[in-house]
Design a protein around this motif. Structure first.
Motif, PDB file in Angstrom:
ATOM      1  N   GLY A  77       0.772  -1.235   0.000  1.00 18.15           N
ATOM      2  CA  GLY A  77       0.000   0.000   0.000  1.00 18.15           C
ATOM      3  C   GLY A  77       0.798   1.277   0.000  1.00 18.15           C
ATOM      4  N   SER A  80       1.669   2.133  -4.024  1.00 25.08           N
ATOM      5  CA  SER A  80       0.410   2.433  -4.702  1.00 25.08           C
ATOM      6  C   SER A  80      -0.152   3.776  -4.258  1.00 25.08           C
ATOM      7  CB  SER A  80      -0.610   1.318  -4.447  1.00 25.08           C
ATOM      8  OG  SER A  80      -0.837   1.137  -3.063  1.00 25.08           O
ATOM      9  N   ALA A  81       0.121   4.166  -3.013  1.00 29.47           N
ATOM     10  CA  ALA A  81      -0.330   5.487  -2.549  1.00 29.47           C
ATOM     11  C   ALA A  81       0.362   6.591  -3.344  1.00 29.47           C
ATOM     12  CB  ALA A  81      -0.049   5.646  -1.057  1.00 29.47           C
ATOM     13  N   ALA A  84      -1.367   6.661  -6.732  1.00 26.15           N
ATOM     14  CA  ALA A  84      -2.699   7.260  -6.644  1.00 26.15           C
ATOM     15  C   ALA A  84      -2.609   8.776  -6.548  1.00 26.15           C
ATOM     16  CB  ALA A  84      -3.443   6.686  -5.440  1.00 26.15           C
ATOM     17  N   SER A  96      -5.417   4.541  -3.181  1.00 28.67           N
ATOM     18  CA  SER A  96      -4.689   3.303  -2.945  1.00 28.67           C
ATOM     19  C   SER A  96      -5.546   2.322  -2.148  1.00 28.67           C
ATOM     20  CB  SER A  96      -3.403   3.618  -2.185  1.00 28.67           C
ATOM     21  OG  SER A  96      -2.715   2.429  -1.832  1.00 28.67           O
TER      22      SER A  96
END
Length: 372
Positions: A77, A80-81, A84, A96
């Motif tokens: 995570g 992916s944050a 995003a 995310s």
């Protein structure tokens, strides 16, 4: 959506049915091919994002639909944050997925099973594990719970049920069982067939023909060895909780106790006999297995007559045809890789080792409990 992104439990509710949701997996292709969220799209830019290099994502923005919600996933995570945030700065509705694939592997979703009165199915979509609450008259027995026991406490509370027992259909090799801990916290019996009890203390050992009281009904026990020596299936009215003996598209693999060819053949022969017994149930019995692979149907349930008549379970067709030799040979020739960390998981579930370290990570990834 949480304050920081998509909660995995929300994703489990939406991912199969919501056409407005686009799941973007930025991990490397090899990791994606091994284990992914159904329906997701892979843009393998994980390594670039780790280095804060967004050029490859910039180059592939045409592959990301601007009219949809974007749920971005990586391993845990963090990366992916970043992706995003990059997408939001360019006008995308992107967040995310909390805790990445680690979080996805822990998500659960509940279903009441039509045609199987008094059965709640709890699906863990990220790992393919399936468990159940069999209930009647305010009481419930939990079958094959994962280590996330709060899922079953919540399911019982939502339905005003008192959990009066916890059972495993067998000693699991693919995931850490939560059955003993749940039973211990509630001070109720933990049921397991004696041949799978290993060195466990305080087990209410099951035998073929036993029955577990649930309200005004009984959960009937059928010893169905093969996947493990003590594998059992439970008959609850119209429901057949088949554990890892019978799946919708396959059967339980018989090599996780002893992988030598002679032992596998012997276990496969026992599994053939167990399946022969299960196929004698009424055609309208609702088969509720302990695992799934990529089946789309939810809840995961099929009437036995339909399952036997369909051609997508080759091993079951050998059983119906009475061809034990073909059944055994097909299993021996088609065994896939073992579940990840399965030896360590077995030792924990047998009581030979205590869970330690990051026990949650032991079972993340695809399940490989089917014979083919």
């Amino acid at each position: 959506m949480s304050n920081t992104g998509y909660e995995p439990s929300e994703l489990a509710r939406r991912v199969r049915d919501d056409e407005d949701l686009f799941v973007l997996d930025v991990r490397n292709e090899e990791d994606y091919e091994e284990w992914q969220i159904p329906g997701s799209t892979n843009l393998p830019i994980y390594d670039d994002l780790l280095e804060y290099d967004y050029s490859s994502l910039e180059e592939r923005l045409d592959d990301v639909p601007k009219e949809k919600e974007i749920a971005v996933v990586c391993v845990a995570g963090v990366t992916s944050a970043r992706a995003a945030e990059f997408l939001r700065e360019r006008g995308y509705d992107a967040e995310s997925i909390d805790d990445g694939m680690n979080g996805w592997g822990k998500a659960h979703r509940q279903y009441d099973v039509e045609g199987a009165d008094g059965v709640v199915q709890v699906v863990r979509p990220g790992t393919g594990c399936v468990s159940y609450l069999a209930h009647d008259d305010g009481e419930a027995v939990v079958v094959d719970p994962t280590q996330y026991i709060e899922e079953y406490l919540d399911a019982a509370d939502e339905r005003d049920l008192e959990i009066v027992g916890v059972a495993d259909t067998h000693a699991h090799a693919d995931h850490v069982s939560g059955a003993r801990r749940l039973a211990g916290e509630l001070d109720v019996p933990y049921y397991l067939h004696g041949e799978d009890a290993g060195e466990l203390d305080g087990v209410s050992e099951l035998e073929d023909g036993d029955a577990i009281d649930v309200g005004g009904r009984e959960l009937d026990v059928h010893h169905t060895p093969g996947h493990t020596p003590g594998s059992a299936s439970f008959d609850f009215g119209d429901a057949l909780l088949s554990g890892d003996t019978l799946f919708l598209r396959s059967v339980g693999r018989p090599d996780l106790e002893d992988g030598s060819e002679d032992a596998v053949r012997e276990a496969a022969s026992r599994l053939f006999d167990s399946l022969d017994e299960l196929t004698d149930f009424d055609d309208d019995a609702v088969v509720l297995p302990g695992h799934f692979s990529d089946e789309e149907v939810r809840p995961l349930a099929t009437e036995l007559g339909d399952l036997v008549a369909e051609s997508n379970n080759e091993l079951l067709s050998h059983v119906e045809g009475g061809d034990e030799e073909a059944f055994v040979e097909t299993i021996v020739e088609s065994l896939a890789d073992e579940p990840a960390n399965y030896n360590e998981i077995k030792q924990i579930n047998w009581g030979k080792e205590q869970p330690g370290g990051d026990v949650e990570s032991l079972e993340l990834g695809p399940n490989n409990c089917a014979a083919n």
